[in-house]
Design a protein around this motif. Structure first.
Motif, mmCIF file in Angstrom:
data_model
loop_
_atom_site.group_PDB
_atom_site.id
_atom_site.type_symbol
_atom_site.label_atom_id
_atom_site.label_comp_id
_atom_site.label_asym_id
_atom_site.label_seq_id
_atom_site.Cartn_x
_atom_site.Cartn_y
_atom_site.Cartn_z
ATOM 1 N N VAL A 38 11.118 37.728 5.197
ATOM 2 C CA VAL A 38 11.912 38.606 4.343
ATOM 3 C C VAL A 38 11.196 39.945 4.260
ATOM 4 O O VAL A 38 10.060 40.023 3.798
ATOM 5 C CB VAL A 38 12.096 38.004 2.931
ATOM 6 C CG1 VAL A 38 12.930 38.931 2.063
ATOM 7 C CG2 VAL A 38 12.729 36.618 3.030
ATOM 8 N N CYS B 110 16.267 40.088 6.674
ATOM 9 C CA CYS B 110 15.596 38.859 7.074
ATOM 10 C C CYS B 110 15.567 38.742 8.591
ATOM 11 O O CYS B 110 16.528 39.094 9.276
ATOM 12 C CB CYS B 110 16.311 37.638 6.500
ATOM 13 S SG CYS B 110 16.053 37.446 4.720
ATOM 14 N N THR C 106 10.891 44.034 3.204
ATOM 15 C CA THR C 106 11.245 45.162 2.351
ATOM 16 C C THR C 106 10.681 46.378 3.070
ATOM 17 O O THR C 106 9.482 46.646 3.005
ATOM 18 C CB THR C 106 10.631 45.016 0.948
ATOM 19 O OG1 THR C 106 11.089 43.786 0.393
ATOM 20 C CG2 THR C 106 11.037 46.172 0.048
ATOM 21 N N PRO D 257 20.788 41.834 7.324
ATOM 22 C CA PRO D 257 20.616 41.963 5.877
ATOM 23 C C PRO D 257 20.701 40.586 5.210
ATOM 24 O O PRO D 257 21.441 39.710 5.657
ATOM 25 C CB PRO D 257 21.798 42.837 5.451
ATOM 26 C CG PRO D 257 22.204 43.571 6.688
ATOM 27 C CD PRO D 257 21.917 42.624 7.820
ATOM 28 N N CYS D 258 19.895 40.413 4.150
ATOM 29 C CA CYS D 258 19.987 39.204 3.324
ATOM 30 C C CYS D 258 19.797 39.670 1.879
ATOM 31 O O CYS D 258 18.683 39.894 1.433
ATOM 32 C CB CYS D 258 18.974 38.139 3.731
ATOM 33 S SG CYS D 258 17.254 38.642 3.750
ATOM 34 N N GLY D 259 20.893 39.875 1.215
ATOM 35 C CA GLY D 259 20.831 40.468 -0.120
ATOM 36 C C GLY D 259 20.375 41.913 -0.007
ATOM 37 O O GLY D 259 20.838 42.650 0.858
ATOM 38 N N ALA D 260 19.438 42.311 -0.841
ATOM 39 C CA ALA D 260 18.921 43.684 -0.815
ATOM 40 C C ALA D 260 17.841 43.862 0.248
ATOM 41 O O ALA D 260 17.363 44.966 0.464
ATOM 42 C CB ALA D 260 18.351 44.055 -2.175
ATOM 43 N N ASP D 261 17.463 42.765 0.926
ATOM 44 C CA ASP D 261 16.390 42.805 1.910
ATOM 45 C C ASP D 261 16.937 42.645 3.317
ATOM 46 O O ASP D 261 18.137 42.582 3.530
ATOM 47 C CB ASP D 261 15.379 41.695 1.612
ATOM 48 C CG ASP D 261 14.665 41.895 0.291
ATOM 49 O OD1 ASP D 261 14.321 43.051 -0.021
ATOM 50 O OD2 ASP D 261 14.451 40.908 -0.426
ATOM 51 N N VAL E 5 21.597 49.081 3.922
ATOM 52 C CA VAL E 5 21.967 48.229 5.037
ATOM 53 C C VAL E 5 22.283 49.074 6.269
ATOM 54 O O VAL E 5 21.939 48.716 7.384
ATOM 55 C CB VAL E 5 23.175 47.336 4.655
ATOM 56 C CG1 VAL E 5 23.701 46.594 5.856
ATOM 57 C CG2 VAL E 5 22.769 46.372 3.554
ATOM 58 N N GLY F 155 14.519 46.729 -0.447
ATOM 59 C CA GLY F 155 15.071 47.121 -1.718
ATOM 60 C C GLY F 155 15.320 48.603 -1.673
ATOM 61 O O GLY F 155 16.081 49.140 -2.455
#
Length: 120
Positions: free
Chosen positions: A64, A44, A66, A38-42, A15, A11
């Motif tokens: 996942v 993976c 952070t 990247p996977c969304g804001a995180d 990226v 978060g």
């Protein structure tokens, strides 16, 4: 057990900061391969291949992360393993095509480090 950096998201980190860890990696023992992206804001780490007969892991398992970049080759933060419902403190050290991940649970009392090699 899936120890991706126990491997490896963000978060906080952009990226672009993840560029050094993005890609395909092979675990040092040769029993697993992962893809970090990247996977969304995180970020993976997903198992793409697991050596047959490995009972606690399977292809498709993900971690996942952070994480934030601490220096040119170090990342730290937390990683959530949804398959086991566990959250780890994690550090990643990336030097060229080599990565070492270290994950800890139980307030840092139980830790494990894993070496990874980047795949081309």
């Amino acid at each position: 057990m899936l120890w991706i950096p126990i491997i490896m998201a963000c978060g906080i980190a952009a990226v672009a900061e993840a560029a050094d860890i993005d890609g395909q990696w092979s675990r040092g023992d040769g029993n697993a391969k992962i893809r970090i992206a990247p996977c969304g804001a995180d970020i993976c780490a997903v198992n793409t291949w697991i050596k047959p007969g490995t009972p606690s892991e399977k292809a498709g398992d993900r971690l996942v992360m952070t994480i934030k970049r601490d220096s040119d080759d170090m990342y730290s933060g937390t990683a959530f393993d949804p398959q086991r419902n566990l959250t780890y403190r994690i550090t990643l050290s990336v030097k060229g095509n080599d990565m070492t991940t270290r994950g800890c649970i139980v307030a840092g009392l139980i830790c494990r480090g894993v070496h990874w090699a980047r795949l081309n």
